[in-house]
Motif scaffolding. Sequence first.
Motif, PDB file in Angstrom:
ATOM      1  N   TRP A  25       0.602  -1.120  -0.033  1.00 22.65           N
ATOM      2  CA  TRP A  25       0.054  -0.075  -0.162  1.00 22.65           C
ATOM      3  C   TRP A  25       0.858   1.104   0.033  1.00 22.65           C
ATOM      4  N   ALA A  27       1.649   5.213   0.169  1.00 19.86           N
ATOM      5  CA  ALA A  27       1.131   6.639   0.554  1.00 19.86           C
ATOM      6  C   ALA A  27       1.059   7.347  -0.495  1.00 19.86           C
ATOM      7  N   THR A  28       2.123   7.277  -1.421  1.00 20.36           N
ATOM      8  CA  THR A  28       2.205   8.177  -2.603  1.00 20.36           C
ATOM      9  C   THR A  28       1.054   8.148  -3.393  1.00 20.36           C
ATOM     10  N   THR A  29       0.397   6.797  -4.011  1.00 21.93           N
ATOM     11  CA  THR A  29      -0.602   6.790  -4.736  1.00 21.93           C
ATOM     12  C   THR A  29      -1.746   6.441  -3.977  1.00 21.93           C
ATOM     13  N   GLY A  30      -1.903   6.226  -2.799  1.00 19.61           N
ATOM     14  CA  GLY A  30      -3.149   5.897  -2.016  1.00 19.61           C
ATOM     15  C   GLY A  30      -3.831   4.745  -2.558  1.00 19.61           C
ATOM     16  N   ARG A  31      -3.249   3.711  -2.826  1.00 16.22           N
ATOM     17  CA  ARG A  31      -3.468   2.362  -3.501  1.00 16.22           C
ATOM     18  C   ARG A  31      -2.275   1.429  -3.514  1.00 16.22           C
ATOM     19  N   ASP A  48       8.422   5.161  -2.511  1.00 14.97           N
ATOM     20  CA  ASP A  48       7.173   5.754  -1.709  1.00 14.97           C
ATOM     21  C   ASP A  48       7.615   6.737  -0.765  1.00 14.97           C
TER      22      ASP A  48
END
Length: 132
Positions: A25, A27-31, A48
């Motif tokens: 998971w 944090a940069t992409t939220g996915r 990330d």
Amino acid sequence: MDALAIPRGQTSPPCCERHFPGWYWSATTGRHVGFQSWLEWDRLLLMDFDPNVVGIGSQPFWLHWHDGERERRHAPDYFVRRPNGSAVVVDVRADEEIEPKDAEAFEMTRLVCAQAAAARLREPQGPPDPMG
């Protein structure tokens, strides 16, 4: 050079291989972003936390070409977007695991990225020292 890059699609990593596939998971992409080895996971974790990375895609496309004898294809490990909009295509492989066919795929990726004005990075042997 005649090469074609098409979207690969996000598929589940194969199971029961000698690799270490999974999802991280970000944090940069939220996915979730996929990885297929410990080395890819290490690189993904570092990307990330890198403030110069605003987007990360795992195995973002297939690159197709003909090597003079047969059709070939390669899916780079990551596509990274920078804050200024530039892109980096990343292949993560330990130096001792690069076979001639892999070296050819990495070179084709480099050539295509040069034509598309995208940076290309092949990460050697292991994760860099985060303190270095």
